[in-house]
Design a protein around this motif. Structure first.
Motif, PDB file in Angstrom:
ATOM      1  N   ARG A 384      -6.459  -2.806  11.621  1.00 11.32           N
ATOM      2  CA  ARG A 384      -5.010  -2.606  11.535  1.00 11.32           C
ATOM      3  C   ARG A 384      -4.592  -2.392  10.083  1.00 11.32           C
ATOM      4  NH1 ARG A 384      -2.068  -7.559  14.150  1.00 11.32           N
ATOM      5  NH2 ARG A 384      -3.474  -8.652  12.710  1.00 11.32           N
ATOM      6  N   LEU A 385      -3.590  -1.550   9.894  1.00  5.04           N
ATOM      7  CA  LEU A 385      -3.003  -1.390   8.571  1.00  5.04           C
ATOM      8  C   LEU A 385      -2.065  -2.547   8.262  1.00  5.04           C
ATOM      9  CD1 LEU A 385      -2.106   2.418   8.396  1.00  5.04           C
ATOM     10  CD2 LEU A 385      -3.884   1.226   7.096  1.00  5.04           C
ATOM     11  N   ASN A 386      -2.064  -2.960   7.006  1.00  6.26           N
ATOM     12  CA  ASN A 386      -1.184  -4.020   6.522  1.00  6.26           C
ATOM     13  C   ASN A 386      -0.464  -3.519   5.278  1.00  6.26           C
ATOM     14  OD1 ASN A 386      -2.181  -6.950   7.824  1.00  6.26           O
ATOM     15  ND2 ASN A 386      -3.737  -5.352   7.815  1.00  6.26           N
ATOM     16  N   ALA A 387       0.810  -3.841   5.147  1.00  2.00           N
ATOM     17  CA  ALA A 387       1.593  -3.474   3.975  1.00  2.00           C
ATOM     18  C   ALA A 387       2.181  -4.737   3.362  1.00  2.00           C
ATOM     19  CB  ALA A 387       2.711  -2.495   4.347  1.00  2.00           C
ATOM     20  N   PHE A 388       2.295  -4.736   2.025  1.00  2.00           N
ATOM     21  CA  PHE A 388       2.764  -5.920   1.306  1.00  2.00           C
ATOM     22  C   PHE A 388       3.715  -5.503   0.192  1.00  2.00           C
ATOM     23  CE2 PHE A 388      -1.391  -6.869   3.010  1.00  2.00           C
ATOM     24  CZ  PHE A 388      -1.282  -8.166   3.508  1.00  2.00           C
ATOM     25  N   ALA A 389       4.698  -6.351  -0.094  1.00  2.75           N
ATOM     26  CA  ALA A 389       5.587  -6.157  -1.237  1.00  2.75           C
ATOM     27  C   ALA A 389       6.181  -7.507  -1.595  1.00  2.75           C
ATOM     28  CB  ALA A 389       6.697  -5.163  -0.916  1.00  2.75           C
ATOM     29  N   VAL A 390       6.521  -7.687  -2.852  1.00  3.90           N
ATOM     30  CA  VAL A 390       7.245  -8.885  -3.269  1.00  3.90           C
ATOM     31  C   VAL A 390       8.731  -8.580  -3.187  1.00  3.90           C
ATOM     32  CG1 VAL A 390       7.683 -10.528  -5.123  1.00  3.90           C
ATOM     33  CG2 VAL A 390       5.372  -9.650  -4.767  1.00  3.90           C
ATOM     34  N   LEU A 391       9.424  -9.272  -2.310  1.00  2.00           N
ATOM     35  CA  LEU A 391      10.870  -9.118  -2.130  1.00  2.00           C
ATOM     36  C   LEU A 391      11.518 -10.482  -2.332  1.00  2.00           C
ATOM     37  CD1 LEU A 391      11.018  -6.872   1.090  1.00  2.00           C
ATOM     38  CD2 LEU A 391      11.013  -6.149  -1.308  1.00  2.00           C
ATOM     39  N   GLY A 393      11.188 -12.698  -4.542  1.00  2.00           N
ATOM     40  CA  GLY A 393      10.296 -13.760  -4.984  1.00  2.00           C
ATOM     41  C   GLY A 393       9.228 -14.182  -4.003  1.00  2.00           C
ATOM     42  N   ARG A 394       9.200 -13.605  -2.819  1.00  2.00           N
ATOM     43  CA  ARG A 394       8.197 -13.925  -1.805  1.00  2.00           C
ATOM     44  C   ARG A 394       7.438 -12.666  -1.407  1.00  2.00           C
ATOM     45  NH1 ARG A 394       9.468 -18.541   1.450  1.00  2.00           N
ATOM     46  NH2 ARG A 394      10.122 -20.207   0.017  1.00  2.00           N
ATOM     47  N   VAL A 395       6.201 -12.847  -0.925  1.00  2.00           N
ATOM     48  CA  VAL A 395       5.434 -11.722  -0.417  1.00  2.00           C
ATOM     49  C   VAL A 395       5.896 -11.397   0.999  1.00  2.00           C
ATOM     50  CG1 VAL A 395       3.167 -10.908   0.311  1.00  2.00           C
ATOM     51  CG2 VAL A 395       3.415 -12.093  -1.872  1.00  2.00           C
ATOM     52  N   ALA A 396       6.351 -10.160   1.193  1.00  2.00           N
ATOM     53  CA  ALA A 396       6.666  -9.655   2.524  1.00  2.00           C
ATOM     54  C   ALA A 396       5.416  -8.986   3.089  1.00  2.00           C
ATOM     55  CB  ALA A 396       7.810  -8.656   2.447  1.00  2.00           C
ATOM     56  N   HIS A 397       5.100  -9.269   4.351  1.00  2.00           N
ATOM     57  CA  HIS A 397       3.880  -8.764   4.988  1.00  2.00           C
ATOM     58  C   HIS A 397       4.242  -8.091   6.310  1.00  2.00           C
ATOM     59  CE1 HIS A 397      -0.133  -9.802   7.221  1.00  2.00           C
ATOM     60  NE2 HIS A 397      -0.091  -8.537   6.851  1.00  2.00           N
ATOM     61  N   TRP A 398       3.858  -6.829   6.436  1.00  2.00           N
ATOM     62  CA  TRP A 398       4.003  -6.090   7.687  1.00  2.00           C
ATOM     63  C   TRP A 398       2.605  -5.743   8.197  1.00  2.00           C
ATOM     64  CZ3 TRP A 398       6.600  -4.961   3.177  1.00  2.00           C
ATOM     65  CH2 TRP A 398       7.997  -5.035   3.192  1.00  2.00           C
ATOM     66  N   ALA A 399       2.378  -5.783   9.515  1.00  2.00           N
ATOM     67  CA  ALA A 399       1.071  -5.453  10.078  1.00  2.00           C
ATOM     68  C   ALA A 399       1.234  -4.612  11.344  1.00  2.00           C
ATOM     69  CB  ALA A 399       0.286  -6.729  10.409  1.00  2.00           C
ATOM     70  N   GLU A 400       0.318  -3.638  11.491  1.00  2.00           N
ATOM     71  CA  GLU A 400       0.277  -2.871  12.735  1.00  2.00           C
ATOM     72  C   GLU A 400      -0.009  -3.810  13.907  1.00  2.00           C
ATOM     73  OE1 GLU A 400      -1.259   1.650  12.677  1.00  2.00           O
ATOM     74  OE2 GLU A 400      -2.747   0.209  11.976  1.00  2.00           O
ATOM     75  N   GLN A 401       0.574  -3.513  15.043  1.00  2.00           N
ATOM     76  CA  GLN A 401       0.339  -4.350  16.215  1.00  2.00           C
ATOM     77  C   GLN A 401      -0.998  -4.053  16.873  1.00  2.00           C
ATOM     78  OE1 GLN A 401       4.108  -3.588  18.325  1.00  2.00           O
ATOM     79  NE2 GLN A 401       4.727  -5.673  17.805  1.00  2.00           N
ATOM     80  N   ALA A 402      -1.502  -2.835  16.676  1.00  2.00           N
ATOM     81  CA  ALA A 402      -2.836  -2.469  17.160  1.00  2.00           C
ATOM     82  C   ALA A 402      -3.377  -1.394  16.229  1.00  2.00           C
ATOM     83  CB  ALA A 402      -2.764  -1.952  18.601  1.00  2.00           C
ATOM     84  N   PRO A 403      -4.699  -1.325  16.046  1.00  2.00           N
ATOM     85  CA  PRO A 403      -5.265  -0.351  15.118  1.00  2.00           C
ATOM     86  C   PRO A 403      -4.843   1.084  15.443  1.00  2.00           C
ATOM     87  CG  PRO A 403      -6.929  -1.958  15.746  1.00  2.00           C
ATOM     88  CD  PRO A 403      -5.744  -2.214  16.622  1.00  2.00           C
ATOM     89  N   GLY A 404      -4.325   1.788  14.458  1.00  2.00           N
ATOM     90  CA  GLY A 404      -3.965   3.193  14.614  1.00  2.00           C
ATOM     91  C   GLY A 404      -2.775   3.461  15.499  1.00  2.00           C
TER      92      GLY A 404
END
Length: 723
Positions: A384-391, A393-404
């Motif tokens: 699965r793809l994962n995306a991250f950013a600091v928003l 002061g905290r790390v925001a984490h988004w993840a695909e629900q299933a690969p691709g």
């Protein structure tokens, strides 16, 4: 900008007055006058004959179209010290926010009254003869800022404003100015002055300043209403009252993007000791903003994008703006200086920046304090793809629900203390994501702590554990000014799966720490280098060796292991023009690198590819242009063999994502812009189906992605997905 008083620190004072700021530090304007290289095509990259990389770059000239344009409207709040900090240090990004029609408000904390002499001459003797009128000079600077915003928003610098008193916090009054033709554009003036009840000194003899209010060396700072302000009476502000008012403003404005100044500026690398290199009001303003943001995020749960901009320290490093962008900055500085409108009363602008407000080292760059990374989109061990950013002061984490799948779950925020925006995202041998960041906290008075921290997933796709402190190379120094100047981290895994972390240290050299085979960490070790930009990148080659790149005022330095697990050795890569920011290294063929970066001065994106022996470099890079872009360049490889390719993306001068695609009917290379206004830097990654995905964080503080329709590098990108 504003003058600095006599030295108020134990370090020697090295900050100019307003009347000398135009030329101070000019020796460091490395890229401002460089001629653009006139290069076309990619022929210089292929002298060694065809290989996988030639197929990859040729694929760029066949690339499919970019996704359609969108607009992601955000709410922007700038909090600055003086009425021109935004024009010098945040434009042209500020102008893009106004042009797209977003809500934009700027808060100016100080009166900026300086010596109160708004002399229209560059003659110092004439300036001394000019009568002192501090309320009048404050008003003149405000008039100049209103004119600049009116020109940015309406094209008419004489557009009308509505001025009124607003009450914040416990009854504090500030002036709010609303542009009549564009009511979404507003200015707030706090007017904190360098005085307490008419004196520039507190009873204990301490100079009154934003810094002394923040440190509580003075308990109060009074205001200086400008001539004609609807706020007519001075007020006293304590540190807590300033923070409370900013929290109140944050709750009213609900910004998705918060822009402010540098809370931990670097010292002057050309002077001995610790010489102040940025304005102390800039630093204190950023401290107040961070204190207010902590309270705001805790009380509301809102997590805006936070952008910290370098102030005077930008002049130490090569220019990171194109010629067109620098000209645009100057255009909006002219009305601030009072040009473009008759003004018999000499109160239409700030004459102290005349004769040419653009003749300043402050105009050559618009630079983040924390250089963004481009590797924040990663495929984990589950596919699965994962995306991250600091928003906020905290790390925001988004993840695909299933690969691709292209279907994403809701954002989740990692627990932990306040993190600064620089974030490294790396995948270990077990398929787990590991994060490396900078954690910052404020102690008693004006003490600050900053350290490198790491968080590790329990399993691929699992939860993250607590943040582990890796301290920093100057962590044991007794002077907190040394400890807090730590650079943004870079990280890479070696062939044995041990993490290596690199940062710029206080001396502006490179420091390194790594995991040990038996567990734990090595001590911090200095690798060398001097006067490095805070723009370090690291990666692991096919052979398992770790390489790290840093840029200075001349070019690129590389440290690499001779063999996996070996010592690092330093070498200089002889790029023909200095680099603006960091380089993005890609191993385009085993043992053969291509560096993507922006050339100083022109800020064109270039590709600088090693010769076939994997050791030498060509005389010139291939220039890929880049639509007057700004910031770091994202690059990702996809596919293999004859179907392999390289994707390149950046933030164009328009503020939109720019992808390298085919020019219409030419078969050549061209950039295509898409999406809406973005922040930080874009990211690229290949999903589990082999399709290239481009991701950005928009000015709405949300994740946006676009994906190619097929693994083929020539396929078009599809519509944008907003998470």
């Amino acid at each position: 900008m504003s003058p600095i008083p006599a030295a108020q620190d134990s370090a020697p004072e090295a900050v100019p007055t307003r009347r000398t700021a135009r030329t101070w530090g000019r020796r460091t304007v490395i890229g401002a006058g460089l001629a653009a290289l006139s290069l076309t095509g990619l022929g210089g990259m292929f002298r060694a004959g065809p290989d996988e990389d030639e197929a990859a770059l040729t694929d760029l000239s066949r690339a499919g179209g970019a996704p359609t344009g969108e607009r992601w409207h955000g709410s922007h709040l700038q909090i600055i010290a003086h009425p021109d900090d935004d024009l010098y240090f945040m434009n042209p990004l500020l102008q893009r926010s106004i042009a797209e029609g977003s809500t934009v408000a700027t808060v100016v904390m100080t009166a900026g009254e300086a010596d109160g002499k708004n002399s229209p001459t560059d003659d110092d003797r004439e300036h001394e003869r000019t009568p002192t009128d501090k309320p009048g000079y404050t008003e003149a600077r405000h008039n100049g800022l209103r004119s600049a915003y009116a020109l940015m928003a309406t094209g008419n610098q004489r557009a009308a404003w509505r001025r009124e008193v607003v009450t914040l916090g416990d009854g504090a009054q500030v002036e709010r100015c609303t542009l009549a033709e564009r009511p979404a554009v507003q200015l707030y003036f706090f007017n904190l002055a360098q005085n307490l009840h008419g004196s520039a000194k507190a009873p204990d003899g301490t100079g009154v300043r934003m810094r002394t209010l923040w440190s509580q060396d003075v308990p109060l700072e009074s205001t200086l209403p400008g001539t004609g302000s609807p706020v007519t009476q001075p007020q006293d502000f304590s540190r807590d009252r300033v923070v409370a008012c900013l929290v109140d403003l944050l709750k009213q404005r609900r910004p998705t993007v918060l822009r402010t100044l540098d809370p931990d500026p670097e010292h002057d690398p050309y002077e001995p000791g610790i010489s102040l290199a940025d304005h102390i009001d800039h630093t204190a303003t950023a401290q107040f903003v961070l204190a207010a943001l902590r309270q705001y995020t805790e009380q509301t749960g809102e997590r805006p994008v936070v952008e910290h901009f370098r102030g005077y320290t930008s002049k130490f490093w090569p220019s990171n703006l194109s010629y067109a962008a620098k000209a645009e900055k100057r255009k909006y500085l002219m009305p601030y200086a009072g040009y473009g409108a008759p003004c018999p009363a000499n109160d239409c602008g700030d004459y102290q920046v005349r004769p040419d407000p653009g003749d300043s080292t402050h105009i050559i760059s618009t630079a983040y304090r924390y250089t963004p990374d481009t590797d924040w989109l990663v495929k984990d061990g589950t596919g699965r793809l994962n995306a991250f950013a600091v928003l906020g002061g905290r790390v925001a984490h988004w993840a695909e629900q299933a690969p691709g799948s292209g279907s994403w779950g809701a954002v989740r925020y990692l627990a932990g203390d306040w993190l600064m925006p620089r974030l490294q995202v790396r995948l270990d041998k077990a398929g787990r994501v590991q994060l490396v960041a900078l954690r910052r906290w404020a102690g008693e008075k004006d003490a600050v702590g900053v350290e490198v921290v790491r968080a590790v997933q329990s399993t691929p796709g699992g939860d993250f554990g607590p943040w582990e402190s890796l301290e920093g190379p100057d962590y044991g120094n007794s002077d907190q000014r040394v400890r807090r100047e730590i650079g943004g981290p870079a990280a890479a895994f070696d062939a044995d799966g041990r993490l290596h972390v690199f940062v710029r240290n206080f001396a502006h050299g490179l420091s390194h720490r790594h995991e040990l085979p038996q567990g734990g960490w090595s001590p911090w070790q200095k690798l060398g280098g001097a006067r490095l930009q805070d723009a370090v990148t690291a990666f692991t080659g096919h052979d398992g060796t770790v390489q790290v790149f840093a840029t200075d005022t001349y070019g690129v330095l590389r440290w690499r292991q001779a063999q996996p697990g070996g010592e690092f050795r330093e070498e200089r890569i002889g790029v023909p023009v200095p680099v603006a920011g960091s380089v993005t290294p890609v191993e385009s063929a085993p043992g053969r690198l291509t560096l993507y970066y922006r050339e100083a001065g022109s800020c064109d994106v270039v590709a600088y590819r090693q010769e076939s022996d994997g050791e030498h470099w060509p005389p010139l890079p291939a220039v890929l242009a880049g639509h007057d872009g700004i910031g770091e360049v994202a690059v990702a490889r996809h596919g293999s063999g004859g179907r392999g390719g390289t994707a390149v993306a950046d933030r164009a001068g328009s503020g939109l994502l720019s992808l390298l695609v085919a020019g219409p009917g030419t078969g050549g290379i061209a950039w295509a812009e898409s999406g809406g206004q973005l922040v930080y830097a874009p990211a690229l990654a290949e999903d589990s189906t082999g399709r290239m995905v481009a991701a950005v964080i928009g000015t709405d503080a949300r994740l946006h992605l676009t994906r190619r329709s097929a693994p083929d590098g020539g396929s078009a990108f599809g519509p944008w997905t907003t998470v």
